[in-house]
Design a protein around this motif. Sequence first.
Motif, PDB file in Angstrom:
ATOM      1  N   SER A 144       0.688  -1.068   0.014  1.00 16.78           N
ATOM      2  CA  SER A 144      -0.093  -0.082  -0.067  1.00 16.78           C
ATOM      3  C   SER A 144       1.029   1.223  -0.095  1.00 16.78           C
ATOM      4  CB  SER A 144      -0.742  -0.075   1.328  1.00 16.78           C
ATOM      5  OG  SER A 144      -0.040  -0.334   2.529  1.00 16.78           O
ATOM      6  N   ALA A 168      -4.050  -2.261  -3.988  1.00 18.74           N
ATOM      7  CA  ALA A 168      -3.736  -2.076  -2.892  1.00 18.74           C
ATOM      8  C   ALA A 168      -4.938  -2.612  -1.996  1.00 18.74           C
ATOM      9  CB  ALA A 168      -4.072  -0.349  -2.459  1.00 18.74           C
ATOM     10  N   ASN A 169      -5.915  -3.146  -2.598  1.00 11.96           N
ATOM     11  CA  ASN A 169      -6.836  -3.984  -1.790  1.00 11.96           C
ATOM     12  C   ASN A 169      -7.432  -5.107  -2.626  1.00 11.96           C
ATOM     13  OD1 ASN A 169      -9.305  -5.003  -0.224  1.00 11.96           O
ATOM     14  ND2 ASN A 169      -9.034  -2.978   0.993  1.00 11.96           N
ATOM     15  N   HIS A 211      -6.917   0.142  11.006  1.00 11.09           N
ATOM     16  CA  HIS A 211      -6.122  -1.100  10.747  1.00 11.09           C
ATOM     17  C   HIS A 211      -5.445  -1.355  12.086  1.00 11.09           C
ATOM     18  CE1 HIS A 211      -6.367  -0.108   6.555  1.00 11.09           C
ATOM     19  NE2 HIS A 211      -6.032  -1.211   6.317  1.00 11.09           N
ATOM     20  N   LYS A 252       0.425  -2.061  11.212  1.00  7.13           N
ATOM     21  CA  LYS A 252       0.297  -1.298   9.847  1.00  7.13           C
ATOM     22  C   LYS A 252       1.293  -0.156   9.845  1.00  7.13           C
ATOM     23  CE  LYS A 252      -2.235   0.370   5.965  1.00  7.13           C
ATOM     24  NZ  LYS A 252      -1.752  -0.343   4.981  1.00  7.13           N
ATOM     25  N   ASP A 293       2.210   2.129   7.248  1.00  9.22           N
ATOM     26  CA  ASP A 293       1.607   3.317   6.405  1.00  9.22           C
ATOM     27  C   ASP A 293       0.097   3.941   6.825  1.00  9.22           C
ATOM     28  OD1 ASP A 293       0.997   1.008   5.089  1.00  9.22           O
ATOM     29  OD2 ASP A 293      -0.035   2.271   3.586  1.00  9.22           O
ATOM     30  N   SER A 327      -4.474   4.576   4.713  1.00  5.06           N
ATOM     31  CA  SER A 327      -4.360   3.213   3.863  1.00  5.06           C
ATOM     32  C   SER A 327      -4.728   3.701   2.123  1.00  5.06           C
ATOM     33  CB  SER A 327      -5.237   2.463   4.129  1.00  5.06           C
ATOM     34  OG  SER A 327      -6.670   2.760   3.804  1.00  5.06           O
ATOM     35  N   ALA A 328      -4.078   2.840   1.432  1.00  3.35           N
ATOM     36  CA  ALA A 328      -4.121   3.102   0.107  1.00  3.35           C
ATOM     37  C   ALA A 328      -5.726   2.873  -0.320  1.00  3.35           C
ATOM     38  CB  ALA A 328      -3.445   2.023  -0.628  1.00  3.35           C
ATOM     39  N   THR A 329      -6.270   2.142   0.284  1.00  3.50           N
ATOM     40  CA  THR A 329      -7.903   1.812   0.139  1.00  3.50           C
ATOM     41  C   THR A 329      -8.729   3.310   0.418  1.00  3.50           C
ATOM     42  OG1 THR A 329      -7.727  -0.697   0.732  1.00  3.50           O
ATOM     43  CG2 THR A 329      -9.923   0.524   0.545  1.00  3.50           C
ATOM     44  N   VAL A 350      -8.604  -7.200  10.372  1.00  6.36           N
ATOM     45  CA  VAL A 350      -7.480  -6.695   9.274  1.00  6.36           C
ATOM     46  C   VAL A 350      -7.748  -5.136   9.378  1.00  6.36           C
ATOM     47  CG1 VAL A 350      -6.629  -6.718   7.269  1.00  6.36           C
ATOM     48  CG2 VAL A 350      -7.476  -8.946   8.125  1.00  6.36           C
ATOM     49  N   SER A 351      -9.096  -4.912   9.042  1.00 10.76           N
ATOM     50  CA  SER A 351      -9.368  -3.383   8.619  1.00 10.76           C
ATOM     51  C   SER A 351     -10.586  -3.025   8.496  1.00 10.76           C
ATOM     52  CB  SER A 351      -8.542  -3.193   7.258  1.00 10.76           C
ATOM     53  OG  SER A 351      -9.264  -3.692   6.254  1.00 10.76           O
ATOM     54  N   HIS A 363     -12.967   0.294   6.639  1.00  9.28           N
ATOM     55  CA  HIS A 363     -13.071   1.562   5.664  1.00  9.28           C
ATOM     56  C   HIS A 363     -14.464   1.959   5.593  1.00  9.28           C
ATOM     57  CE1 HIS A 363      -9.027  -0.065   4.175  1.00  9.28           C
ATOM     58  NE2 HIS A 363      -8.747   0.990   4.099  1.00  9.28           N
TER      59      HIS A 363
HETATM   60  O1  LIG Z   1      -3.315  -4.876   6.309  1.00 11.07           O
HETATM   61  C1  LIG Z   1      -2.995  -3.770   5.408  1.00 11.07           C
HETATM   62  O2  LIG Z   1      -1.959  -3.000   5.671  1.00 11.07           O
HETATM   63  C2  LIG Z   1      -3.935  -3.516   4.457  1.00 11.07           C
HETATM   64  N1  LIG Z   1      -3.703  -2.563   3.697  1.00 11.07           N
HETATM   65  C3  LIG Z   1      -4.229  -2.015   2.422  1.00 11.07           C
HETATM   66  C4  LIG Z   1      -4.620  -0.623   2.566  1.00 11.07           C
HETATM   67  O3  LIG Z   1      -3.596   0.149   2.882  1.00 11.07           O
HETATM   68  O4  LIG Z   1      -5.398  -0.146   1.844  1.00 11.07           O
HETATM   69  C5  LIG Z   1      -5.418  -2.965   2.423  1.00 11.07           C
HETATM   70  C6  LIG Z   1      -6.256  -3.429   3.263  1.00 11.07           C
HETATM   71  O5  LIG Z   1      -6.844  -2.303   3.962  1.00 11.07           O
HETATM   72  C7  LIG Z   1      -5.151  -4.134   4.388  1.00 11.07           C
END
Ligand SMILES: O=C(O)C1=N[C@H](C(=O)O)C[C@H](O)C1
Length: 258
Positions: free
Chosen positions: A91, A114-115, A149, A153, A155, A158-160, A188-189, A191
């Motif tokens: 991501s 990214a997802n 997240h 994680k 970053d 998130s990229a999503t 995990v996440s 959004h």
């Molecule tokens: O667990 C992660 O790290 C994820 N990253 C991706 C993102 O940054 O969008 C996709 C998902 O959310 C899991």
Amino acid sequence: MVTITPQDHRSGGPPRLGVVGAAGRLGARVVQECDRHGLAVVWTATRTSWPTRQDGDAVPTVVVDASRGDVLPRTADYCRSVGAALLVCASDIGPAQRRAAADLSTEVPVVLAANLSIVNWLQHQLVRTAAALSARLPEVPETSVLERHTTAKRDRPSATARSLAGVWETAGAGRTHEIASYRAGLPVSEHRFALGFAHETLTIIHDVRDLGPAALGALTAATWIHRGAPRLWTGTELFDEILLPDSSATPRGSASVT
Ligand SMILES: O=C(O)C1=N[C@H](C(=O)O)C[C@H](O)C1
Ligand SMILES: NC(=O)C1=CN([C@@H]2O[C@H](COP(=O)(O)OP(=O)(O)OC[C@H]3O[C@@H](n4cnc5c(N)ncnc54)[C@H](O)[C@@H]3O)[C@@H](O)[C@H]2O)C=CC1
């Protein structure tokens, strides 16, 4: 109905996979899912071990990079040396990595995804539809994204989250007011894409508790691009192609981040 399962839709034999970051959370899950579906993983790279080029059946036809953004140029060089397609899962992709992906995509298919959850693709479609309809509403909603997240994680946002905001903006519905992140809780996440009106809010939520859907999406994408024509895809574009093959409504080359 389209079946989202990894299967070879082209002639020329089944894909042989390579996995970069195979010891990580996502990479290990991709290897596990390949095993469950009978797909061969013929090459793996970890932070401490990058096997050099091999021949014959030990050479992957498609590489899944589940490591991190700054590894991408090295993975791209490897893919170029063996002629393998590339699926990028990380991501934290910046301009330099995007350029490396674009350069490689003149030779083989490359996906910046990214997802990889197909349900996240559905969330993108719902946001795209809401954006297309928003101009007909009596008031323009103010949009925001909240993503969560685990603390692992690195970053943010998130990229999503950035991709969802990108879909809204690309559809001409204006800028997303704010993207907020926090790091806590279970894998995990989540959004949450919220459309705020004067006295009501509509929120489109994607809540994921396991990496299985992302791993299955990775296998689906990998089997689709293996032996395909050179091209740079976003993950959203590739799932559009797989799930909406006859739709003229599918935007090509849109500015989404996935
Ligand atoms: O667990 C992660 O790290 C994820 N990253 C991706 C993102 O940054 O969008 C996709 C998902 O959310 C899991
Ligand atoms: N596209 C998607 O649907 C998803 C994307 N991700 C993204 O995938 C990436 C990895 O996520 P996780 O598996 O949770 O992280 P992780 O930290 O568990 O795994 C990353 C792995 O890459 C390895 N690595 C680091 N440098 C390397 C190198 N030079 N060569 C080979 N391996 C190297 C690390 O040692 C680690 O094992 C992150 O960017 C994350 O945001 C995660 C889940 C789903």
